[in-house]
Design a protein around this motif. Structure first.
Motif, mmCIF file in Angstrom:
data_model
loop_
_atom_site.group_PDB
_atom_site.id
_atom_site.type_symbol
_atom_site.label_atom_id
_atom_site.label_comp_id
_atom_site.label_asym_id
_atom_site.label_seq_id
_atom_site.Cartn_x
_atom_site.Cartn_y
_atom_site.Cartn_z
ATOM 1 N N MET A 1 -6.519 1.100 -4.512
ATOM 2 C CA MET A 1 -5.909 1.491 -3.254
ATOM 3 C C MET A 1 -4.504 0.888 -3.120
ATOM 4 O O MET A 1 -3.596 1.538 -2.627
ATOM 5 C CB MET A 1 -6.812 1.065 -2.104
ATOM 6 N N ALA A 2 -4.356 -0.361 -3.564
ATOM 7 C CA ALA A 2 -3.050 -1.022 -3.436
ATOM 8 C C ALA A 2 -1.978 -0.242 -4.184
ATOM 9 O O ALA A 2 -0.870 -0.073 -3.671
ATOM 10 C CB ALA A 2 -3.120 -2.454 -3.962
ATOM 11 N N ARG A 3 -2.292 0.255 -5.391
ATOM 12 C CA ARG A 3 -1.299 1.024 -6.159
ATOM 13 C C ARG A 3 -0.901 2.287 -5.419
ATOM 14 O O ARG A 3 0.251 2.693 -5.456
ATOM 15 C CB ARG A 3 -1.842 1.361 -7.545
ATOM 16 N N CYS A 4 -1.854 2.917 -4.752
ATOM 17 C CA CYS A 4 -1.533 4.132 -3.991
ATOM 18 C C CYS A 4 -0.522 3.827 -2.893
ATOM 19 O O CYS A 4 0.445 4.568 -2.707
ATOM 20 C CB CYS A 4 -2.803 4.724 -3.375
ATOM 21 N N VAL A 5 -0.748 2.741 -2.188
ATOM 22 C CA VAL A 5 0.171 2.356 -1.114
ATOM 23 C C VAL A 5 1.532 1.977 -1.693
ATOM 24 O O VAL A 5 2.576 2.376 -1.169
ATOM 25 C CB VAL A 5 -0.419 1.201 -0.277
ATOM 26 N N GLU A 6 1.541 1.237 -2.793
ATOM 27 C CA GLU A 6 2.799 0.840 -3.417
ATOM 28 C C GLU A 6 3.592 2.050 -3.899
ATOM 29 O O GLU A 6 4.806 2.131 -3.691
ATOM 30 C CB GLU A 6 2.529 -0.108 -4.593
#
Length: 90
Positions: A1-6
């Motif tokens: 999920m963090a990569r998606c936000v980044e």
């Protein structure tokens, strides 16, 4: 999920339109390939790959509204003055 936000933050920070289809994110070539590749390299998103392909190869995967989002402003965004106002573009 963090990569998606980044990734979303990086693309949005550049004001690049994007369409998400499954695990793919389509972004029109808004600037030179070198600039877009530099942005991706700068952020070095772990596990994220990217490639540049002609828009004609992408269109079959898009709904009409998605195609308009990516390619509808292919000539770029521009504000025009009201007709007959100072600075009117002929």
């Amino acid at each position: 999920m963090a990569r998606c936000v980044e990734l979303g933050h990086a693309l949005g920070n550049q004001h690049w339109a994007a369409v998400v289809k499954g695990t793919r994110v389509y972004v029109p070539l808004a600037v030179s390939r070198a600039v877009m590749a530099s942005v991706m390299k700068t952020h070095s998103f772990e596990g994220v790959t990217y490639e540049f392909v002609p828009g004609a190869e992408v269109l079959p995967h898009l709904a009409p509204r998605e195609a308009r989002r990516l390619f509808g402003a292919a000539e770029g965004h521009r504000h025009r003055p009201e007709p007959e106002s100072p600075g009117t573009i002929p």
